[in-house]
Design a protein around this motif. Structure first.
Motif, short mmCIF file in Angstrom:
data_model
loop_
_atom_site.label_atom_id
_atom_site.label_comp_id
_atom_site.label_asym_id
_atom_site.label_seq_id
_atom_site.Cartn_x
_atom_site.Cartn_y
_atom_site.Cartn_z
N ALA A 190 32.75 36.84 52.37
CA ALA A 190 32.46 38.23 52.75
C ALA A 190 33.70 39.11 52.55
N THR A 191 34.88 38.59 52.93
CA THR A 191 36.12 39.35 52.76
C THR A 191 36.39 39.61 51.29
N LEU A 192 36.15 38.61 50.43
CA LEU A 192 36.36 38.78 48.99
C LEU A 192 35.38 39.81 48.43
N THR A 193 34.13 39.82 48.93
CA THR A 193 33.15 40.80 48.47
C THR A 193 33.62 42.23 48.76
N ILE A 194 34.18 42.44 49.96
CA ILE A 194 34.70 43.76 50.32
C ILE A 194 35.85 44.14 49.38
N ALA A 195 36.76 43.19 49.13
CA ALA A 195 37.92 43.47 48.28
C ALA A 195 37.49 43.85 46.86
N LEU A 196 36.54 43.10 46.29
CA LEU A 196 36.07 43.38 44.93
C LEU A 196 35.40 44.76 44.86
N SER A 197 34.62 45.10 45.89
CA SER A 197 33.95 46.41 45.90
C SER A 197 34.96 47.55 45.93
N LEU A 198 35.97 47.46 46.83
CA LEU A 198 36.95 48.53 46.96
C LEU A 198 37.83 48.65 45.73
#
Length: 741
Positions: A62-70
Motif C-alpha cells: 500500500a505504501t509503495l502504491t502511494i509513492a508510485l502515484s505521487l
C-alpha cells in the motif's frame, strides 16, 4: 461363610481394579491434555507470525502504491528542477489521507540525488544528509523502486521509495513515503492480540525526534496504542527475555510471542512482541476430548459394576430375575447415551463421516441431505461404499479424488500432510457442483478415521466473481484507453483539416495551439480519473485483505462491488464528457453563453480543486450567440489557464481567486495574481509572446482567443490590470474583458 469370603475377595479385587483404572486414565488424560495444549499454543504462535508477516507485506504494498502515484505528478519534476520546493503540498495530502482513509500517519519526504532531505511533509526541518541509512544510499546508487523497514530520526517505519527523473532521463532525486506500524498494531488488537513494536536499543541515538518518546531500557516502543500495563510488565521482567522467543512463553495468563523485524540486509531492527490471553484461545476441542475420556472411565467402571453385580446375583439364584431387569435398564441407558452421541453428530452443519478405512461406520444426517438418492445409511453403504466415489476430478492438486497417492489412499494422503489445505467437489441431486474443504483426523481410542466436509461453494463463487470483476475492470480500462487514443487521433485529424484550409502562417499557429489543447485535455482527464481509480484500488485491496483474514461478509463484498462499479461508471462518464466537449460543428451554431462558460469551468474543475483556486461565476441574465461553440469554450479555457498559472506562481493557497462576471453582455474574467507588468500589457495578445517557462506554454493561448473572438465572431476583447476588494482585503490582478454588444 464361604459365600461371604468369596464376596469379600471379589469386592477387594473390584476396588483395586477400579482404582487402577482411575489412576492410570487420569495420568494419561493429564499428559494428553498437556501435549494437545502445547500443540495448540504452538499453532497459535505460528498463525500470529503468518498474520503479522501478511500485515507487513500488505502495508509495504500500500505504501509503495502511494509513492508510485505521487511520483507521477508532472509538476514535481518542475519543482525539483527549478528548486521551487515551497510549492510542494504533500502535507495537505497527508492530512486528507488521515481524514478519509485508514492511513492516519503518512509522511512524505523528497530527497535530492545527494541524499539531502529537501522537503518533509511533517516538519520544516530540511537540508540534512540521510546517507547514514543503508537502504537510502543503496537506492540512490541503483535508482530503482524499493520498499524497506528501517529506523530513522523519527521512528521505526515502513518506507517506499521511487526515483524521480526529468524528461531527459536525468536522475533528480527520489520521493519517499513513510508509514508506521500503528495500523498493524490496530489490526492485531482487533483480533484480540496486544502488541508492543520495539526497536533495538542500538538505534537510541539515531531517534532524535521519536514519535512516541517511549523507551524501556533504551529500547524504543514504536506504536502509539501500546498497552501501558504491558510496557510496565516488560520493564519489570527484563525485556531481553521477550525479544527473541523461540516458540512461546506462557506467563501471567498470556501466551507471549515475538516476531523479528529485519531490513533488506537481514539486519535485526527489533521485534513485535505479542500478547494474547489464554482465555481467548479456543481449546473447546481439547476440553471435549477430555470429557470423552472421562466418559470412557465412567463406562469402564459401569462395566465393572455390572460384572460385580452379576457375580453377586449369580450366587443367589433368587436374584437372577432382578439382575436381568437391572441389565436391561443399563442397556437402555447405553442406548440413550448412543442416541445422544448421534444427536450431537447430527447437530453439526458440516458433513461428517466416520470410517474404519474400508467401510463407513457412521455419518450424520447432513450426508443423507446431500445425497438425496439414498434415505438411510445402510442404503448409502450399498450404493456408494465410500463417500470418495462421489469426488469429482477438478484437475488441480488441492482437490482430492479417489486414487492411489504413492501407495496411500486419499485419506492416508491427507493425514500425511496436515499442514496443507485440501478440497473436494461433488455433484448434488440437482447436478450442481458443490465445493467442500476437507479435514481428515484419526480417533484417539478406536483409530476410526473422521472425515469432515465443510461447504465452501459460496466462498469459491465469490472468489471467481472477484477475479471476473478484476478482469472486466482491466478490459474496461483498456477499452477507455483505446477510446482516448481514438479521440486523440480524431482531434489531430481535425487539426490537419484546418491546416489545409489556412495560410502557411495560420497553419503553424493553429497546429501548435491544438497540440497544446490536447495536452491540457489529457492532463485534465488524468485529474478526473485519479480519484475513481484510487477508490477502486482501495476497495479491491480491502476485499483481498478481508478475504485472506476470513472476515469477508456478503454485505461487505456487495458494498465493495457496488463501489467499484459506481467508480467505473464515473471513469466512463468522464470519457463521454470530454468526447462531447470536443464535438466540433463545421458551421456556426446558436448556443447559450452561460452554459458554454459553465462547460469550460467543469472542464477545469479538477485543476481548480487541486490548486486550491476559488472560482466565482455570476451573471445578470443568459443570452445566445452565433458562432463556433467548441472554439469559444476553448478560448475561455485558454484565458482561465493563464490565470491558473499566474496564481500558482505568485499567490499562496488562501489568496487564489478567479472572478467571472457577466453584466450587460460584457464578460469580465479577473484574478488575484498581481496583474501583468506594464511593459508586457500591450504584447500579451501577440503570437509567441509568453512570460511562462517554455515547459508551460509557447505564447499562442491569448493570441488564439483574439483570432477567434475578433476575426471570426466579431466581438471585442481587451486586457487590463485592475484592483478590487474581497473579504475586506485588497487584491490586484489581470482583467480580460469581452464585449458581446
Amino acid at each position: 461363610m464361604i459365600y461371604k469370603q468369596n464376596l469379600y475377595k471379589f469386592f477387594t479385587l473390584f476396588i483395586i481394579l477400579a482404582l487402577s483404572i482411575i489412576i492410570i486414565t487420569t495420568l494419561y488424560i493429564h499428559n494428553k491434555e498437556k501435549n494437545l495444549l502445547n500443540s495448540k499454543y504452538l499453532n497459535t504462535s505460528n498463525n500470529i507470525h503468518k498474520f503479522i508477516k501478511s500485515l507487513i507485506e500488505d502495508k509495504q504494498n500500500a505504501t509503495l502504491t502511494i509513492a508510485l502515484s505521487l511520483a507521477k505528478d508532472d509538476r514535481l519534476y518542475s519543482y525539483l528542477k527549478n528548486k521551487t520546493y515551497e510549492n510542494l503540498e504533500y502535507s495537505k495530502i497527508s492530512l486528507q489521507m488521515k481524514e478519509y482513509t485508514e492511513f492516519k500517519n503518512v509522511w512524505i519526504q523528497i530527497i535530492d540525488k545527494y541524499g539531502n532531505s529537501i522537503y518533509r511533509s511533517w516538519s520544516k526541518e530540511k537540508n540534512d544528509n540521510l546517507l547514514f541509512r543503508n537502504d537510502l544510499s543503496k537506492m540512490i546508487k541503483k535508482q530503482a523502486i524499493t520498499t524497506s523497514i528501517s529506523v530513522g530520526k523519527y521512528d521505526l517505519s515502513i518506507k517506499a521509495k521511487t526515483p524521480i527523473f526529468d524528461t531527459n532521463g536525468d536522475f533528480l532525486g527520489l520521493l519517499e513515503v513513510i508509514t508506521h506500524f500503528n495500523s498493524i498494531s490496530k489490526k492485531l488488537k482487533e483480533n484480540k492480540i496486544e502488541a508492543l513494536i520495539i526497536a533495538n536499543k542500538k538505534y537510541k541515538t539515531r531517534l532524535q525526534h521519536s514519535l512516541t518518546n517511549t523507551f524501556i531500557d533504551d529500547y524504543y516502543i514504536a506504536n502509539l496504542d501500546a498497552n501501558k500495563t504491558l510496557i510496565t510488565y516488560l520493564k519489570n521482567n527484563n525485556i531481553l527475555r521477550y525479544l527473541n522467543i523461540k516458540n512461546y512463553i506462557l506467563e501471567n495468563d498470556y501466551l507471549i510471542n515475538s516476531y523479528i523485524l529485519k531490513n533488506n540486509e537481514d539486519e535485526n531492527l527489533g521485534s513485535i512482541v505479542t500478547f494474547i490471553k489464554e482465555s481467548d484461545i479456543d481449546t473447546e476441542a481439547i476440553q471435549a476430548y477430555k470429557k470423552q475420556m472421562i466418559m470412557l472411565i465412567i463406562i469402564a467402571l459401569i462395566i465393572l459394576i455390572f460384572i460385580f453385580t452379576f457375580y453377586v446375583y449369580n450366587i443367589d439364584s433368587k436374584n437372577i430375575s432382578r439382575l436381568n431387569v437391572r441389565l436391561k435398564k443399563h442397556i437402555l441407558q447405553l442406548k440413550i447415551q448412543e442416541n445422544k452421541k448421534q444427536s450431537i453428530l447430527d447437530s453439526q452443519s458440516n458433513i461428517i463421516v466416520i470410517t474404519n478405512g474400508e467401510r463407513i461406520i457412521n455419518a450424520n444426517k447432513q450426508l443423507l441431505k446431500f445425497f438425496k438418492d439414498t434415505k438411510t445409511l445402510s442404503e448409502f453403504r450399498r450404493k456408494y461404499t465410500c463417500v470418495c466415489t462421489a469426488f469429482v476430478d477438478m484437475h488441480t492438486k488441492d482437490y482430492i479424488i479417489d486414487k492411489d497417492y504413492n501407495g496411500k489412499n486419499w485419506a492416508q494422503h491427507v493425514l500425511s500432510k496436515p499442514q496443507k489445505s485440501f478440497k473436494v467437489a461433488m455433484y448434488n441431486h440437482k447436478n450442481n457442483i458443490k465445493h467442500f474443504s476437507l479435514k481428515v483426523s484419526k480417533g484417539e481410542v478406536d483409530n476410526f478415521i473422521i472425515v469432515t466436509l465443510t461447504d465452501i461453494t459460496l466462498e469459491i463463487k465469490q472468489k471467481e466473481e472477484l477475479e471476473f470483476l478484476n478482469n472486466n475492470l482491466e478490459l474496461l480500462v483498456n477499452k477507455k484507453t483505446i477510446e482516448l487514443k481514438k479521440l486523440n487521433e480524431t482531434l489531430e485529424l481535425r487539426i490537419n483539416e484546418e491546416i489545409e484550409k489556412s495560410k502557411e502562417k495560420d497553419r503553424l499557429l493553429f497546429q501548435q495551439a491544438k497540440i497544446t489543447a490536447i495536452a491540457d485535455t489529457l492532463k485534465n482527464i488524468a485529474h478526473q480519473w485519479r480519484q475513481p481509480l484510487s477508490t477502486i484500488s482501495t476497495a479491491t485491496s480491502g476485499i483481498q485483505i478481508q478475504k485472506e483474514m476470513g472476515i469477508l461478509s456478503d454485505e461487505d463484498f456487495d458494498i465493495s462491488c457496488k463501489t467499484i462499479l459506481n467508480n467505473t461508471k464515473k471513469l466512463s462518464k468522464t470519457i463521454d464528457n470530454f468526447t462531447n466537449f470536443f464535438i466540433e460543428e463545421k458551421n456556426h451554431t446558436i448556443f447559450s453563453l452561460v452554459k458554454a462558460i459553465q462547460n469550460s469551468l467543469k472542464f477545469l474543475s479538477a485543476t481548480f480543486e487541486e490548486t486550491n483556486i476559488k472560482v466565482d461565476f455570476t451573471y445578470d441574465f443568459d443570452f445566445e450567440i452565433d458562432g463556433y461553440k467548441v472554439e469559444f469554450q476553448q478560448a475561455i479555457i485558454n484565458i482561465l489557464d493563464n490565470a491558473i498559472y499566474a496564481l500558482i506562481e505568485k499567490k499562496e493557497l488562501k489568496d487564489r481567486y478567479i472572478f467571472i462576471e457577466l453584466n450587460n453582455k460584457v464578460l469580465s474574467i479577473k484574478d488575484s495574481a498581481n496583474g501583468i507588468e506594464q511593459e508586457h500589457l500591450s504584447k500579451v495578445l501577440e503570437p509567441y509572446f509568453t512570460t511562462k517557462h517554455q515547459a508551460f506554454g509557447i505564447g499562442l493561448g491569448l493570441y488564439m482567443v483574439q483570432e477567434l473572438l475578433i476575426k471570426h465572431m466579431n466581438f471585442k476583447i481587451d486586457v487590463k490590470n485592475c484592483t478590487f476588494i474581497h473579504n475586506n482585503k485588497e487584491y490586484k490582478g489581470a482583467n480580460i474583458i469581452i464585449d458581446f454588444n
